[in-house]
Design a protein around this motif. Structure first.
Motif, short mmCIF file in Angstrom:
data_model
loop_
_atom_site.label_atom_id
_atom_site.label_comp_id
_atom_site.label_asym_id
_atom_site.label_seq_id
_atom_site.Cartn_x
_atom_site.Cartn_y
_atom_site.Cartn_z
N VAL B 34 1.01 -1.19 -0.12
CA VAL B 34 -0.12 -0.05 0.02
C VAL B 34 1.05 1.35 -0.01
CG1 VAL B 34 -1.59 1.33 1.22
CG2 VAL B 34 -1.88 -1.27 1.25
N ASP B 35 0.77 1.93 -1.11
CA ASP B 35 1.71 3.14 -1.08
C ASP B 35 0.65 4.43 -1.23
OD1 ASP B 35 4.06 4.79 -0.87
OD2 ASP B 35 4.35 4.58 -3.10
N GLY B 36 0.88 5.24 -0.35
CA GLY B 36 -0.02 6.48 -0.39
C GLY B 36 -0.87 6.64 0.67
N CYS B 37 -0.66 5.80 2.09
CA CYS B 37 -1.36 6.01 3.03
C CYS B 37 -0.84 6.97 4.03
CB CYS B 37 -1.33 4.66 3.94
SG CYS B 37 -2.22 4.94 5.80
N PRO B 38 -1.53 8.22 4.30
CA PRO B 38 -0.95 9.24 4.95
C PRO B 38 -0.25 8.75 6.35
CG PRO B 38 -2.96 10.10 3.99
CD PRO B 38 -2.74 8.36 3.74
N ALA B 39 0.81 9.66 6.75
CA ALA B 39 1.16 9.07 8.12
C ALA B 39 0.54 9.55 9.17
CB ALA B 39 2.76 9.96 8.23
N GLY B 40 0.31 8.94 10.39
CA GLY B 40 -0.06 9.25 11.58
C GLY B 40 -1.39 8.42 11.79
N LEU B 41 -1.70 7.41 11.16
CA LEU B 41 -2.89 6.58 11.55
C LEU B 41 -2.39 5.59 12.41
CD1 LEU B 41 -5.88 5.76 10.22
CD2 LEU B 41 -4.71 4.15 8.67
N LEU B 75 4.97 -5.96 7.16
CA LEU B 75 6.50 -5.95 7.34
C LEU B 75 7.04 -4.65 7.11
CD1 LEU B 75 6.88 -8.85 4.56
CD2 LEU B 75 6.98 -8.90 7.24
N SER B 76 6.26 -3.61 6.84
CA SER B 76 7.22 -2.19 6.79
C SER B 76 5.84 -0.97 7.07
CB SER B 76 7.64 -2.23 5.41
OG SER B 76 6.55 -1.96 4.41
N GLY B 77 6.31 -0.02 7.07
CA GLY B 77 5.55 1.31 6.96
C GLY B 77 4.83 1.74 8.29
N LEU B 78 5.13 1.08 9.41
CA LEU B 78 4.57 1.32 10.72
C LEU B 78 5.69 1.63 11.63
CD1 LEU B 78 1.52 -0.92 11.71
CD2 LEU B 78 1.71 1.01 10.10
N PHE B 79 5.65 2.70 12.37
CA PHE B 79 6.45 2.77 13.50
C PHE B 79 5.50 3.16 14.58
CE2 PHE B 79 9.94 5.63 15.38
CZ PHE B 79 10.63 4.67 15.62
N GLN B 80 5.94 2.92 15.95
CA GLN B 80 5.24 3.08 16.97
C GLN B 80 3.88 3.05 16.80
OE1 GLN B 80 7.39 6.94 17.78
NE2 GLN B 80 8.94 6.16 18.65
N ILE B 88 3.29 0.36 2.92
CA ILE B 88 2.85 -0.64 3.90
C ILE B 88 2.79 -1.86 3.33
CG2 ILE B 88 1.03 -1.19 5.70
CD1 ILE B 88 0.38 1.68 6.00
N SER B 89 3.74 -2.94 3.58
CA SER B 89 3.69 -4.26 2.74
C SER B 89 3.09 -5.21 3.90
CB SER B 89 5.30 -4.52 2.78
OG SER B 89 5.54 -5.57 2.09
N GLY C 23 9.81 -1.01 2.62
CA GLY C 23 10.81 -1.37 3.69
C GLY C 23 11.72 -0.33 4.33
N GLU C 24 11.86 -0.36 5.70
CA GLU C 24 12.72 0.49 6.47
C GLU C 24 13.95 -0.22 6.83
OE1 GLU C 24 9.15 2.21 5.74
OE2 GLU C 24 9.35 0.70 7.40
N SER C 25 14.97 0.66 7.05
CA SER C 25 16.48 0.02 7.12
C SER C 25 16.30 -1.07 8.35
CB SER C 25 17.41 1.14 7.69
OG SER C 25 18.46 0.83 7.83
N HIS C 26 15.77 -0.57 9.51
CA HIS C 26 15.76 -1.33 10.81
C HIS C 26 14.24 -2.19 10.77
CE1 HIS C 26 19.36 0.09 12.69
NE2 HIS C 26 19.61 -0.13 11.38
N GLY C 27 13.58 -2.29 9.80
CA GLY C 27 12.03 -3.00 10.15
C GLY C 27 12.33 -4.41 9.64
N ARG C 28 11.36 -5.13 9.74
CA ARG C 28 11.58 -6.63 9.41
C ARG C 28 11.98 -7.13 8.10
NH1 ARG C 28 6.29 -9.86 10.83
NH2 ARG C 28 7.98 -11.45 10.45
#
Lengths: 353, 353, 353, 353
Positions: B34-41, B75-80, B88-89, C23-28
């Motif tokens: 998924v490419d294009g999801c705004p940050a902060g969700l 696998l990607s795209g989320l943080f905290q 987002i993969s 993918g991020e550098s330190h992601g899965r």
């Protein structure tokens, strides 16, 4: 009142054979830029004018009495009678544009029209003749598709459309040569007469008629369509639904049995699926049926509101088509042609190794 | 035999909220980026798993008996715990993949399936479980759309779907709370029982049932949709038609009268147009109805040919859904959500000045 | 402080041969989906692993000492050892990901890095290892481009890159076989030794070196490139500029005289234009030169601020490349391959009639 | 001789603020369709004419002596003096088009021109005045960018360009008010005089001069640019490289230290990076420098071949610019404006939540 949300514009269609249309109903001109026509195609204004004339109003009593003379001009993209690989710009000047009759309803949202949603979306609107939401825009689709049809002709694809049904009257036989001989574009001479009578009767009462238009493409190569989202049927559905006053009709539920014909080609005995399997053309005729709504601008009184929210009763008089089917035929052909030519070019990009 | 023409691939959907799905039915995994999801969700795997479980087979007697446990991994795209603005993969490992039963039919083109067209298009095909043409791909749409739904929730849009009709049995009332309580996802408890009986009777005879699914989106802002080609109704038609075994149903012919409600908001008294005018949302509920075909893989004998053109009679046994409606509900919701979130993002780009 | 404006995401590259990385550098994990690879290409993980290994760090003293073992897995799109026309999903698990050393600088904006702009754009950022802005993302480009190179190989296009210059030391001769024999990937053995000494001297002082990388593509067909915006040179410039730490170098001012060679083919005597005229390939070698900046993370103290605007002096220690040129070679090759394969597929779509 | 490979056309630029240009140098007209301009922008033909006049030839002795009067006409997209959210179609009729002098060289490939590659790509070419490859096409960019500049003006972005260097003469000071006062568009009055003398001397010898043009954008919001492929610097590089006769110049190798200014805003002390970090605008001035080649059509004799491969010596006489810098200024400004407005609209789509 809080204004609505406008969107990024969407006036282009097609990925590789890409058309961009522009122009408002009562503006100076309308036009279309075709980018992606391969070089070397024989092309003249006459090729395009033919289909434009088929779309024109004022052709008979069953269409609008307005006299539009839509003369297409080719401003670029040709050299020595052939496409030269650069964008082909087509322009049609607007002539019959008396906007005065729209003044009284410039603050009223007509039911079934885009007045309300355009105003909410853009903050204001060009109310003259419907502005950009007018069916006049379809002239550009027809013009561009004339080029698409010529391209498709080079690989043996032919496209024709006709009125299959008006009200409850349905064509009982398909004589392709008959289609352009009668004003409703019905391939059955007898049914055509009944349809015409039905439409004129409705017109006399200030009413209008819906119907069913069918478009057939023959000679389509196997393998057009791009799973899983740009399926040929999905792109045809979008193309058809992008025409004003059109609702796509459903296909059949039945499977088509395979067999091998005398020439060794794998065919299906029936064509319930309309020439596509899994969203990819299977070599049978592509068949698309579309339901055409009765025109919104009927002379009967309708309830509405002004932009200030005041309640009004609205009667719209004017030169409107009592039945859109005859003129919808070339427009529907156009959209089918645009989808097929685009998918053909896409398929050229990806021959398996 | 001459091979057909393959096309450039089309595995992405959406302009701004863009999903790209990948994976074959019996490959190692399926997934979506998924490419294009705004940050902060705010987002977690559980948010996505919920809808995936609704789509899963093996939920009841009226769906397939296969046991798939589709566990989504982010696998990607989320943080905290929040989307961070990067792709987002999502990945789902394939587990239940016994391909041996497809060996006997690997050279046969099943009627109603994409076997023939895929082979013509690509030169060969992954025949195991339908490969890429399998409905398994829709799990990725549902997973991606769970993110779309959460985004839409932040502006008050809610989406729900249900089975309106199976065979000739139609829901007589709409109780939203009832939908997920019965295996056919019908909002009318009584009709649900009759539908279930009908499906099981068909299943007993090796037959299958078609039906009608309806999706409703509430709280949609006025102004979504991009004339003249990316109309909201046109994009919804394409989205729905891109689902296997779906045919879009036609809308109504009647205009909706405008009025001003007590709060001063301009509304329509009826909603024949399904929440859109001129291809732009008008603030009423968006309503989409889709006809669901009876599944192609029925146990009855069908005529077909092998890839060498030999005639064969084919009986396909296996664990197939006798009626696709219940599982089509979350998939149809997904496609509506993906279209709406994309148009919402597009509308953010173009606020009038 | 007022937050900046985030943009719609741009993680895809290419029109027809389209890659989407995540993918991020330190992601899965990190990965890439390749959509648009024609069916029928022989492909294995080994084909991809080869270029990935060339990009890997820890190869010599002149690159970073980090030990990354980037093993690519192919999750979809292959059947019986060939591409099957569906998306090819590649995945690389992240292993060496100790994020603790980034904790102390998580609120500091490193000069020359994207920390500040990412935080302004997205509202917050994944500060671990640079997150998405890390050069680790280029592994996905290299993996996808290995497929592009195999495709290009089927039409006789070969691509190779090398380090032409480090500091003021320039290669004096081009021996292609020499390139992979020395750690700086210089085609001149003598110059290679001097470059290595220069880099190690800089490294000893906590400094770093810039240089020039050159990529050559041979066997490119005449006619690739799409005027007037998608010129081949314009798309190459964008592709190269999308690599971290790269600035495109300028070409020559001189015209190339035409002549007809012994085989009757029209050639240019010189190749100042780098194989392109008017943005279209002319059949000569495509040559692209790129300036590589000295890495930003040098051990010397730099002035910066925290997210709260407090002034700090920052020393970044760690395992960073003292010169990016050797590892930039496969990445630059990758971007050239991705542009060429995309334009080749585009050119297949549009053969003149 | 085997013909080369033509590509799918690329006459559109921008994702959300999308322009599509059309027209050949000696055709009937040239034009551009702008799709994606938000509604509500005050706009008139005069706004556009101003920049068109700056680009026009015949302004002084240092540019071509041809007299073109490029009058722009707005054919759609405006209502009551404002953009109405629909495509804006701009048209410029071609007037000064004597094609006779191109007849003698219609079968000769001019060095440094696109004659050869266009003919290989498209199978034939419009040789009159360079056809589509003529710099005349840039008038459409300038016209469309005048709208972009007005839009950017509503958020406080200002764009100006100037000639920084001609041959070895460089501007020593930047006085913005001086730029349009001298024919070379140099911001340093003294340097301007020397540049003019240098150009006229070259012209007298039938030679031409290259130089450096600089474009500055002030007031650009932080956060424009879309990692990882649609970085702002990558899109600027592509935009600039899509101009005929332009080579992008390299940036600096130095990092910019951060500090907090008196108002609490985070700034960089220097601006080596040209206003971007990690491909995203950082709030400092965007600065782009481009190298402008000396024009290809110089009067000196050059070696070439005919389409039949015959060797010829070619002298091209005519009314060509001895130095392209002055006229490149508005074109370069245009491309910067088009990139910035597109990224601004993209950023509106994706505000973080």
């Amino acid at each position: 009142m809080k204004k609505g949300i406008p969107s990024v514009a969407g006036n282009s269609f097609g990925e590789l054979f890409r058309i961009t249309t522009w122009g408002e109903s009562h503006g100076r001109a309308i036009g279309v830029v075709v980018d992606g026509c391969p070089a070397g195609l024989d092309l003249s204004a006459e090729d395009i004018q033919h289909d434009l004339d088929r779309r024109r109003v004022g052709q008979s009593k069953v269409t609008s009495a307005r006299q539009e003379e839509d003369r297409v001009e080719i401003l670029s993209g040709l050299f020595q009678g052939k496409s030269v690989g650069t964008p082909i710009s087509l322009l049609i000047w607007n002539k019959d544009a008396d906007s005065s009759k729209y003044e009284p309803i410039k603050d009223i949202y007509r039911p079934g029209h885009a007045d309300f949603t355009y105003e909410m979306k853009y903050g204001f609107r060009d109310y003259r003749g419907g502005g950009r939401s007018s069916a006049r825009e379809t002239a550009c689709r027809v013009a561009a598709a004339a080029i698409a049809k010529k391209l498709l002709g080079t690989i043996g694809v032919q496209i024709y459309g006709f009125t299959r049904q008006v009200g409850s009257i349905e064509a009982q036989s398909i004589d392709i040569d008959e289609i352009e001989r009668n004003p409703v574009r019905c391939p059955d001479q007898e049914a055509a007469k009944q349809m015409e009578a039905l439409i004129l009767a409705a017109k006399a009462e200030g009413d209008s008629m819906g119907g069913v238009v069918e478009v057939v493409a023959t000679g389509v190569p196997v393998g057009l369509g791009e799973p899983v989202y740009d399926r040929l049927d999905a792109d045809l559905a979008k193309a058809i639904m992008s025409i004003n006053a059109i609702k796509v009709l459903s296909g059949s539920e039945h499977n088509d049995a395979f067999y091998t014909d005398a020439s060794g080609r794998i065919r299906t005995r029936t064509n319930h699926a309309g020439g596509m399997l899994g969203g990819i053309s299977n070599g049978e005729d592509i068949v698309v049926r579309l339901a055409v709504k009765p025109p919104s601008s009927i002379s009967k009184s309708q309830h509405s509101v002004t932009k200030d929210g005041m309640s009004v009763d609205l009667e719209v008089h004017g030169r409107h088509d009592p039945c859109l089917c005859p003129r919808a035929v070339p427009v529907a052909e156009a959209m089918v042609a645009l989808v097929l030519v685009d998918h053909w070019l896409r398929s050229r990009a990806m021959h398996h190794l």
